[in-house]
Design a protein around this motif. Structure first.
Motif, PDB file in Angstrom:
ATOM      1  N   THR A  88       0.817  -1.217   0.000  1.00  0.00           N
ATOM      2  CA  THR A  88       0.000   0.000   0.000  1.00  0.00           C
ATOM      3  C   THR A  88       0.847   1.261   0.000  1.00  0.00           C
ATOM      4  N   ALA A  89       2.176   1.100   0.002  1.00  0.00           N
ATOM      5  CA  ALA A  89       3.041   2.280   0.053  1.00  0.00           C
ATOM      6  C   ALA A  89       4.222   2.075  -0.879  1.00  0.00           C
ATOM      7  N   ASP A  90       4.602   3.151  -1.547  1.00  0.00           N
ATOM      8  CA  ASP A  90       5.717   3.133  -2.507  1.00  0.00           C
ATOM      9  C   ASP A  90       6.913   3.793  -1.847  1.00  0.00           C
ATOM     10  N   PHE A  91       7.740   2.976  -1.205  1.00  0.00           N
ATOM     11  CA  PHE A  91       8.897   3.497  -0.491  1.00  0.00           C
ATOM     12  C   PHE A  91      10.169   3.323  -1.314  1.00  0.00           C
ATOM     13  N   ALA A  92      11.270   3.853  -0.756  1.00  0.00           N
ATOM     14  CA  ALA A  92      12.563   3.803  -1.439  1.00  0.00           C
ATOM     15  C   ALA A  92      12.911   2.367  -1.804  1.00  0.00           C
ATOM     16  N   ASP A  93      13.405   2.186  -3.026  1.00  0.00           N
ATOM     17  CA  ASP A  93      13.663   0.832  -3.518  1.00  0.00           C
ATOM     18  C   ASP A  93      14.924   0.215  -2.915  1.00  0.00           C
ATOM     19  N   THR A  94      15.834   1.065  -2.398  1.00  0.00           N
ATOM     20  CA  THR A  94      17.031   0.528  -1.738  1.00  0.00           C
ATOM     21  C   THR A  94      16.639  -0.130  -0.428  1.00  0.00           C
ATOM     22  N   ALA A  95      15.825   0.557   0.366  1.00  0.00           N
ATOM     23  CA  ALA A  95      15.268   0.041   1.617  1.00  0.00           C
ATOM     24  C   ALA A  95      14.235   1.058   2.101  1.00  0.00           C
ATOM     25  N   PRO A  96      13.089   0.607   2.585  1.00  0.00           N
ATOM     26  CA  PRO A  96      12.708  -0.788   2.808  1.00  0.00           C
ATOM     27  C   PRO A  96      12.024  -1.445   1.609  1.00  0.00           C
ATOM     28  N   GLY A  97      11.881  -0.730   0.477  1.00  0.00           N
ATOM     29  CA  GLY A  97      11.049  -1.235  -0.610  1.00  0.00           C
ATOM     30  C   GLY A  97       9.582  -0.942  -0.324  1.00  0.00           C
ATOM     31  N   ASN A  98       8.712  -1.300  -1.262  1.00  0.00           N
ATOM     32  CA  ASN A  98       7.279  -1.067  -1.085  1.00  0.00           C
ATOM     33  C   ASN A  98       6.730  -2.006  -0.012  1.00  0.00           C
ATOM     34  N   LEU A  99       5.789  -1.492   0.775  1.00  0.00           N
ATOM     35  CA  LEU A  99       5.311  -2.272   1.919  1.00  0.00           C
ATOM     36  C   LEU A  99       3.788  -2.263   2.032  1.00  0.00           C
ATOM     37  N   HIS A 100       3.292  -3.261   2.750  1.00  0.00           N
ATOM     38  CA  HIS A 100       1.889  -3.335   3.142  1.00  0.00           C
ATOM     39  C   HIS A 100       1.790  -2.597   4.474  1.00  0.00           C
ATOM     40  N   ALA A 101       1.358  -1.325   4.431  1.00  0.00           N
ATOM     41  CA  ALA A 101       1.410  -0.487   5.627  1.00  0.00           C
ATOM     42  C   ALA A 101       0.049   0.021   6.092  1.00  0.00           C
ATOM     43  N   ASP A 102      -0.938   0.011   5.207  1.00  0.00           N
ATOM     44  CA  ASP A 102      -2.245   0.609   5.531  1.00  0.00           C
ATOM     45  C   ASP A 102      -3.325  -0.471   5.554  1.00  0.00           C
ATOM     46  N   TYR A 103      -4.255  -0.334   6.493  1.00  0.00           N
ATOM     47  CA  TYR A 103      -5.185  -1.430   6.757  1.00  0.00           C
ATOM     48  C   TYR A 103      -6.599  -0.934   7.041  1.00  0.00           C
ATOM     49  N   VAL A 104      -7.578  -1.753   6.624  1.00  0.00           N
ATOM     50  CA  VAL A 104      -8.972  -1.624   7.042  1.00  0.00           C
ATOM     51  C   VAL A 104      -9.358  -3.000   7.567  1.00  0.00           C
ATOM     52  N   LEU A 105      -9.502  -3.119   8.890  1.00  0.00           N
ATOM     53  CA  LEU A 105      -9.644  -4.427   9.537  1.00  0.00           C
ATOM     54  C   LEU A 105     -10.923  -4.467  10.380  1.00  0.00           C
ATOM     55  N   PRO A 106     -11.970  -5.155   9.899  1.00  0.00           N
ATOM     56  CA  PRO A 106     -13.224  -5.224  10.653  1.00  0.00           C
ATOM     57  C   PRO A 106     -13.245  -6.377  11.662  1.00  0.00           C
ATOM     58  N   ARG A 107     -14.302  -6.385  12.471  1.00  0.00           N
ATOM     59  CA  ARG A 107     -14.522  -7.468  13.430  1.00  0.00           C
ATOM     60  C   ARG A 107     -14.641  -8.804  12.702  1.00  0.00           C
ATOM     61  N   PHE A 108     -14.311  -9.874  13.386  1.00  0.00           N
ATOM     62  CA  PHE A 108     -14.192 -11.207  12.776  1.00  0.00           C
ATOM     63  C   PHE A 108     -15.441 -11.659  12.025  1.00  0.00           C
ATOM     64  N   ASP A 109     -16.625 -11.234  12.501  1.00  0.00           N
ATOM     65  CA  ASP A 109     -17.864 -11.710  11.874  1.00  0.00           C
ATOM     66  C   ASP A 109     -18.439 -10.707  10.874  1.00  0.00           C
ATOM     67  N   THR A 110     -17.630  -9.760  10.451  1.00  0.00           N
ATOM     68  CA  THR A 110     -18.018  -8.799   9.418  1.00  0.00           C
ATOM     69  C   THR A 110     -17.637  -9.371   8.058  1.00  0.00           C
ATOM     70  N   ARG A 111     -18.573  -9.309   7.106  1.00  0.00           N
ATOM     71  CA  ARG A 111     -18.297  -9.860   5.775  1.00  0.00           C
ATOM     72  C   ARG A 111     -17.659  -8.797   4.885  1.00  0.00           C
ATOM     73  N   ILE A 112     -16.525  -9.134   4.297  1.00  0.00           N
ATOM     74  CA  ILE A 112     -15.851  -8.248   3.351  1.00  0.00           C
ATOM     75  C   ILE A 112     -16.325  -8.629   1.954  1.00  0.00           C
ATOM     76  N   VAL A 113     -17.131  -7.762   1.343  1.00  0.00           N
ATOM     77  CA  VAL A 113     -17.743  -8.068   0.052  1.00  0.00           C
ATOM     78  C   VAL A 113     -16.759  -7.814  -1.089  1.00  0.00           C
ATOM     79  N   ARG A 114     -16.118  -6.673  -1.026  1.00  0.00           N
ATOM     80  CA  ARG A 114     -15.117  -6.272  -2.025  1.00  0.00           C
ATOM     81  C   ARG A 114     -14.072  -5.444  -1.310  1.00  0.00           C
ATOM     82  N   SER A 115     -12.884  -5.354  -1.876  1.00  0.00           N
ATOM     83  CA  SER A 115     -11.880  -4.464  -1.305  1.00  0.00           C
ATOM     84  C   SER A 115     -10.842  -4.160  -2.371  1.00  0.00           C
TER      85      SER A 115
END
Length: 416
Positions: free
Chosen positions: A341-368
């Motif tokens: 989710t982020a475009d960081f420097a390619d030397t380090a750390p590189g692109n990373l999964h940094a941003d989140y939308v996290l619902p309660r366990f019994d919430t249905r994720i239809v699309r994302s």
């Protein structure tokens, strides 16, 4: 400040959707999103000035129009904005002068409700928190930021805003700006680095943690939002990495009644989320489950949490393409690049999964999805790649992060 980033991509089908389908879904889902849009400015009051005068053609206004267009293309119902300097007037101006005005034909988005509160960034602590021998209380430089409760070169830089199409229960909203790090049991604070006097006053949150109750068709959804410090810009003591870990841990404890008793909000009210409460955790967590500089895989406190639905993550084709084209550190990553989710420097750390939308366990994720178009997509102009012509606004046409969204069907329980 944040090289830790977010790149997001919206499915091509949704990006290319007609205005009708772009604003109404044919199910009961609600679109929640998070976006670190780098709309911070280098001086106090500058953001308000820029947003009050949208027709001026300069790099600042072009970026503001671009990030507004990204939000319009994604059309979330509820969205957390990270890196928006604390200023309630600026928050209103962005909604009125940018989001509610069509950008390049994208459907205007009107958010009648918003939540904004102070941030720890740039609030002087009165202590030498970076241990350089000087206590800096003069705003405007890095040393001042280092000695503040949260990094910022002036009070409120890198703050947060929540915009919503559904009513916000302002009376029951909770903020945790003042919660002290030492009051978290078993915390990871590097006690050899900070003096006893510093340990006594340090605040956990680098910006703030907010519980923003959203009233969705008779149900209350607790939008649990924050923006933990990047786990870098420190030394061998790893003070930022450890703080990032505990800022993330705060929500893991907050949603667990057995672990939340130690928590208190800024009004002095104790405890965490009430048992059975419906929630969505969102934000730029500055932490990847597998890669980067996290302390003890910090974000897995959420992604591996049985109380949270993290069975699927928002993804994009643009992130996969960027990882392959940019190479460098990306080639050694353990995580799947489609979740970046982020475009960081390619030397380090590189692109990373940094941003989140996290619902309660019994919430249905239809699309994302993540708004990270591939280069052949006409909307690639909104994310782009690092370019010095955008250096005044962090090097991108919008941000080094991408907007992340999820369409959620809320559980039938919850409070009415």
């Amino acid at each position: 400040m944040k090289r830790l980033l977010t790149a997001a991509v919206l499915c091509t089908a949704i990006i290319g959707a007609s205005p009708a389908s772009a604003t109404g879904r044919h199910d009961e889902s609600v679109r929640f999103a998070t976006y670190n849009l780098s709309l911070n400015r280098p001086a106090l009051g500058l953001l308000r000035e820029h947003l009050a005068n949208p027709d001026v053609d300069d790099v600042y206004r072009r970026q503001a129009h671009n990030v507004a267009e990204v939000i319009q293309r994604a059309h979330p119902d509820v969205v957390l904005i990270n890196e928006f300097d604390y200023d309630p007037v600026a928050a209103r101006l962005f909604a009125d002068n940018f989001l509610a005005v069509s950008q390049n034909g994208a459907p205007a988005q009107r958010y009648p409700y918003r939540f904004v509160a102070p941030s720890n960034t740039g609030i002087p602590s009165g202590f030498d928190l970076n241990n350089n021998g000087v206590t800096d209380t003069t705003p405007g430089d890095q040393a001042y930021g280092d000695d503040s409760y949260g990094f910022g070169i002036f009070p409120g830089q890198y703050g947060m805003v929540v915009y919503s199409k559904y009513p916000i229960d302002l009376r029951d909203a909770r903020t945790f700006q003042l919660f002290k790090w030492k009051d978290m049991p078993g915390n990871a604070m590097p006690v050899d680095f900070y003096s006893p006097q510093e340990q006594a006053v340090l605040r956990l949150s680098s910006k703030s943690h907010w519980d923003v109750p959203i009233k969705v068709r008779g149900k209350t959804v607790h939008f649990l939002v924050s923006h933990p410090t990047p786990p870098t810009f420190d030394g061998p003591e790893d003070r930022n990495g450890r703080r990032n870990h505990d800022e993330i841990r705060f929500w893991a404890d907050y949603i667990n009644p057995a672990k939340s008793r130690y928590i208190y909000d800024d009004k002095g009210h104790p405890g965490g989320l009430e048992r059975g409460g419906t929630f969505v955790i969102a934000g730029d967590e500055n932490a990847d489950p597998y890669d980067g500089d996290s302390y003890q895989n910090a974000v897995r406190q959420l992604t591996d949490n049985p109380r949270i639905n993290a069975r699927t993550f928002p993804a994009s084709a643009g992130a996969v393409e960027a990882s392959a084209l940019q190479g460098g550190a990306n080639l050694t990553h353990k995580g799947d690049p489609r979740y970046d989710t982020a475009d960081f420097a390619d030397t380090a750390p590189g692109n990373l999964h940094a941003d989140y939308v996290l619902p309660r366990f019994d919430t249905r994720i239809v699309r994302s999805g993540v708004f990270w178009p591939v280069r052949s997509d006409p909307l690639f102009r909104l994310t782009g790649v690092f370019d010095p012509q955008w250096s005044a606004v962090n090097g991108f046409p919008t941000s080094d992060h991408r907007l992340v969204w999820a369409d959620l069907v809320l559980p039938r329980g919850g409070h009415h």
